[in-house]
Enzyme design. Structure first.
Site, PDB file in Angstrom:
ATOM      1  N   ASN A  66       0.715  -1.284   0.088  1.00  0.00           N
ATOM      2  CA  ASN A  66       0.089   0.029   0.084  1.00  0.00           C
ATOM      3  C   ASN A  66       0.705   1.309  -0.026  1.00  0.00           C
ATOM      4  O   ASN A  66       0.303   2.482   0.230  1.00  0.00           O
ATOM      5  CB  ASN A  66      -0.847   0.067   1.199  1.00  0.00           C
ATOM      6  CG  ASN A  66      -0.333   0.038   2.649  1.00  0.00           C
ATOM      7  OD1 ASN A  66       0.916  -0.055   2.399  1.00  0.00           O
ATOM      8  ND2 ASN A  66      -1.023   0.396   3.772  1.00  0.00           N
ATOM      9  N   GLY A  70       6.692   2.016   2.075  1.00  0.00           N
ATOM     10  CA  GLY A  70       7.602   1.571   0.824  1.00  0.00           C
ATOM     11  C   GLY A  70       7.364   2.557  -0.459  1.00  0.00           C
ATOM     12  O   GLY A  70       6.325   3.373  -0.211  1.00  0.00           O
ATOM     13  N   ASP A  90      -4.162  -2.669   0.539  1.00  0.00           N
ATOM     14  CA  ASP A  90      -3.885  -2.698   1.866  1.00  0.00           C
ATOM     15  C   ASP A  90      -4.259  -3.907   2.697  1.00  0.00           C
ATOM     16  O   ASP A  90      -5.375  -4.449   2.565  1.00  0.00           O
ATOM     17  CB  ASP A  90      -4.922  -1.527   2.579  1.00  0.00           C
ATOM     18  CG  ASP A  90      -4.491  -1.342   4.277  1.00  0.00           C
ATOM     19  OD1 ASP A  90      -4.129  -2.408   4.493  1.00  0.00           O
ATOM     20  OD2 ASP A  90      -4.693  -0.199   4.674  1.00  0.00           O
ATOM     21  N   LYS A 125      -2.878  -3.296  13.286  1.00  0.00           N
ATOM     22  CA  LYS A 125      -3.828  -3.816  12.157  1.00  0.00           C
ATOM     23  C   LYS A 125      -3.070  -4.721  11.147  1.00  0.00           C
ATOM     24  O   LYS A 125      -3.527  -5.843  10.935  1.00  0.00           O
ATOM     25  CB  LYS A 125      -4.680  -2.743  11.403  1.00  0.00           C
ATOM     26  CG  LYS A 125      -5.694  -2.226  12.231  1.00  0.00           C
ATOM     27  CD  LYS A 125      -6.558  -1.205  11.475  1.00  0.00           C
ATOM     28  CE  LYS A 125      -7.480  -1.646  10.603  1.00  0.00           C
ATOM     29  NZ  LYS A 125      -8.336  -0.608   9.854  1.00  0.00           N
ATOM     30  N   ALA A 148       7.677 -12.483   8.213  1.00  0.00           N
ATOM     31  CA  ALA A 148       8.759 -11.727   8.789  1.00  0.00           C
ATOM     32  C   ALA A 148       8.407 -11.325  10.082  1.00  0.00           C
ATOM     33  O   ALA A 148       7.752 -10.301  10.431  1.00  0.00           O
ATOM     34  CB  ALA A 148       9.002 -10.648   7.693  1.00  0.00           C
ATOM     35  N   TYR A 179       4.459  -2.418  17.853  1.00  0.00           N
ATOM     36  CA  TYR A 179       5.238  -3.243  16.754  1.00  0.00           C
ATOM     37  C   TYR A 179       5.498  -4.707  17.410  1.00  0.00           C
ATOM     38  O   TYR A 179       5.289  -5.745  16.975  1.00  0.00           O
ATOM     39  CB  TYR A 179       6.504  -2.665  16.516  1.00  0.00           C
ATOM     40  CG  TYR A 179       7.275  -3.212  15.364  1.00  0.00           C
ATOM     41  CD1 TYR A 179       6.668  -3.485  14.127  1.00  0.00           C
ATOM     42  CD2 TYR A 179       8.629  -3.706  15.670  1.00  0.00           C
ATOM     43  CE1 TYR A 179       7.712  -3.986  13.141  1.00  0.00           C
ATOM     44  CE2 TYR A 179       9.466  -4.402  14.915  1.00  0.00           C
ATOM     45  CZ  TYR A 179       9.150  -4.498  13.568  1.00  0.00           C
ATOM     46  OH  TYR A 179       9.883  -4.992  12.672  1.00  0.00           O
ATOM     47  N   TYR A 193      -2.459 -21.388  12.860  1.00  0.00           N
ATOM     48  CA  TYR A 193      -2.768 -21.944  11.474  1.00  0.00           C
ATOM     49  C   TYR A 193      -2.173 -23.214  11.213  1.00  0.00           C
ATOM     50  O   TYR A 193      -2.709 -24.281  10.496  1.00  0.00           O
ATOM     51  CB  TYR A 193      -2.487 -20.962  10.307  1.00  0.00           C
ATOM     52  CG  TYR A 193      -3.681 -20.241  10.032  1.00  0.00           C
ATOM     53  CD1 TYR A 193      -4.259 -19.111  10.847  1.00  0.00           C
ATOM     54  CD2 TYR A 193      -4.284 -20.295   8.787  1.00  0.00           C
ATOM     55  CE1 TYR A 193      -5.259 -18.357  10.500  1.00  0.00           C
ATOM     56  CE2 TYR A 193      -5.414 -19.628   8.539  1.00  0.00           C
ATOM     57  CZ  TYR A 193      -5.867 -18.604   9.060  1.00  0.00           C
ATOM     58  OH  TYR A 193      -7.088 -17.942   8.736  1.00  0.00           O
ATOM     59  N   ARG A 220      16.416   4.978  11.303  1.00  0.00           N
ATOM     60  CA  ARG A 220      17.086   3.742  11.704  1.00  0.00           C
ATOM     61  C   ARG A 220      18.547   4.371  11.794  1.00  0.00           C
ATOM     62  O   ARG A 220      19.037   5.321  10.878  1.00  0.00           O
ATOM     63  CB  ARG A 220      16.856   2.597  10.937  1.00  0.00           C
ATOM     64  CG  ARG A 220      15.488   2.069  11.197  1.00  0.00           C
ATOM     65  CD  ARG A 220      15.341   0.575  10.400  1.00  0.00           C
ATOM     66  NE  ARG A 220      14.693   0.738   9.366  1.00  0.00           N
ATOM     67  CZ  ARG A 220      13.983  -0.360   8.489  1.00  0.00           C
ATOM     68  NH1 ARG A 220      14.235  -1.405   9.188  1.00  0.00           N
ATOM     69  NH2 ARG A 220      13.285  -0.128   7.427  1.00  0.00           N
TER      70      ARG A 220
END
Ligand code: NAD
Length: 349
Positions: A66, A70, A90, A125, A148, A179, A193, A220
């Site tokens: 989205n 990035g 999204d 989300k 990831a 996070y 799962y 960063r």
């Protein structure tokens, strides 16, 4: 930038024809080749390198993003390739990919502290609903799924270095909680799962990775230090700089992620470089490598900033035969050269 094929209708569901069985080439037990992969967050730093590597290995790639943190520019060089498809979507809302898919790499998420502090709810989300949707896609397609995850699941660790068996020391209501807890929830969801639905899953816990295509302003340490050094501005170190980081060059991280994807292992597996250095040492090395006259300044440490960070990569070595190969001097050299070429970065240094 809004490339022409950044639309769902750019997908060509029948491009790959019927799904061929996964091959397991001899000489590399368990290693698979994938015909068609979905990379969520594929227009981000790590995602764009993954897309590139998969394409070079002969895998068709559907990149979903989205463009929150990035940019299509990260994959602009891949757009002319007929086996690359960029789709703006999204993950937290919905995901549908027509056609066969045999690998889903779920990398969509703000990743730098500056980004997830700016987008706290979005981060939660995409780590919850986004992961659910990406898992649903993998289940629908009977694809291998790789999450990831992050060294942040260890929080401010009380055990050093951090093996995968360590449960972490996370403050759920601290600023980084959005996070860290999103990723911990993602790991739990992936595991559910695997157990409840029999999905073929893997979890990779990625430690600090650097390289070309990190944003100069993402907050960063490496992009910030490199850009400051190239501009001749002061490098701003948090605290006294004695906190440590272990930095891994992007090519090594990508190789580690794909090793896990191609294996049968579920993880979690740490992927990172155990070569630990203090943040002050890192700043000094960058000043040296750029030949900059920039001074180093000291400021406040952010809340819950981890004191130490170093992966125990015994498991990755044993299970995947993977270990990092790029020395910090070479990785930082390539990264500095890339930043120096970016418009507006090079200054008076
Ligand atoms: P990045 O911000 O460059 O890439 C993340 C990508 O996800 C971006 O392109 C962003 O636009 C996209 N995205 C975010 N929310 C989305 C949504 N709801 N739907 C679709 N796309 C969305 O970050 P990165 O450094 O490339 O990190 C990629 C992944 O790797 C993240 O999941 C991050 O947690 C993980 N990771 C990265 C590092 C690192 O050192 N770079 C370390 C540990 C874990």
């Amino acid at each position: 930038m809004s490339p022409d094929n950044a639309r769902p209708d750019a997908l060509r569901p029948d491009a790959t024809g019927p799904r061929a069985p996964l091959s397991r080439p001899g000489g590399s037990p368990g290693a698979r080749r994938f015909r068609r992969a979905v990379v969520t967050g594929g227009a981000g730093f790590l995602g764009s390198h993954l897309c590139e590597r998969l394409l070079d290995d002969g895998t068709e790639v559907v990149c979903l993003d989205n463009f929150l943190t990035g940019t299509p520019a990260n994959v602009a060089h891949l757009l002319p390739r007929p086996d690359f498809h960029l789709v703006r979507c999204d993950l937290s809302e919905f995901v549908h990919v027509p056609g066969d898919v045999d690998l889903v790499l779920h990398f969509a998420s703000p990743a730098s502290p500056r980004d997830y502090l700016e987008y706290p709810i979005h981060t939660l989300k995409v780590g919850s609903l986004g992961t659910l949707h990406a898992l649903g896609l993998a289940a629908e397609k009977n694809a291998r799924f790789v999450l990831a995850s992050t060294s942040e699941v260890y929080g401010d660790p009380l055990l050093h270095p951090q093996p995968e068996t360590y449960w972490g020391n996370v403050n759920p209501i601290g600023p980084r909680g959005v996070y860290d807890e999103a990723k911990r929830f993602s790991e739990a969801l992936v595991t559910a799962y695997r157990h409840a639905r029999g999905l073929d899953t893997g979890i990779v816990r990625i430690f600090n990775t650097y390289g070309p295509r990190t944003r100069p302003d993402d907050g960063r340490a490496i992009p910030a230090f490199v850009c400051a050094a190239l501009r001749g501005e002061p490098l701003k170190v948090h605290g006294d700089g004695s906190q440590t980081r272990s930095i891994c060059y992007v090519d090594d991280t990508v190789a580690g992620v794909l090793s896990l994807a191609r294996s049968e292992h579920s993880g979690p597996v740490n992927i990172g470089n155990p070569d630990e250095m203090s943040v002050l040492e890192l700043a000094r090395r960058i000043v040296d490598l750029t030949g900059s006259a920039s001074p180093i300044e000291f400021g406040e440490r952010p809340v819950d900033d981890p004191t130490t960070r170093r992966p125990d990569i015994t498991l990755a070595r044993e299970l995947l035969g993977w270990e990092p190969r790029v020395h910090w001097r070479d990785g930082l050299g390539t990264t500095i050269a890339w930043f120096a070429d970016q418009p507006g970065v090079r200054g008076a240094a």
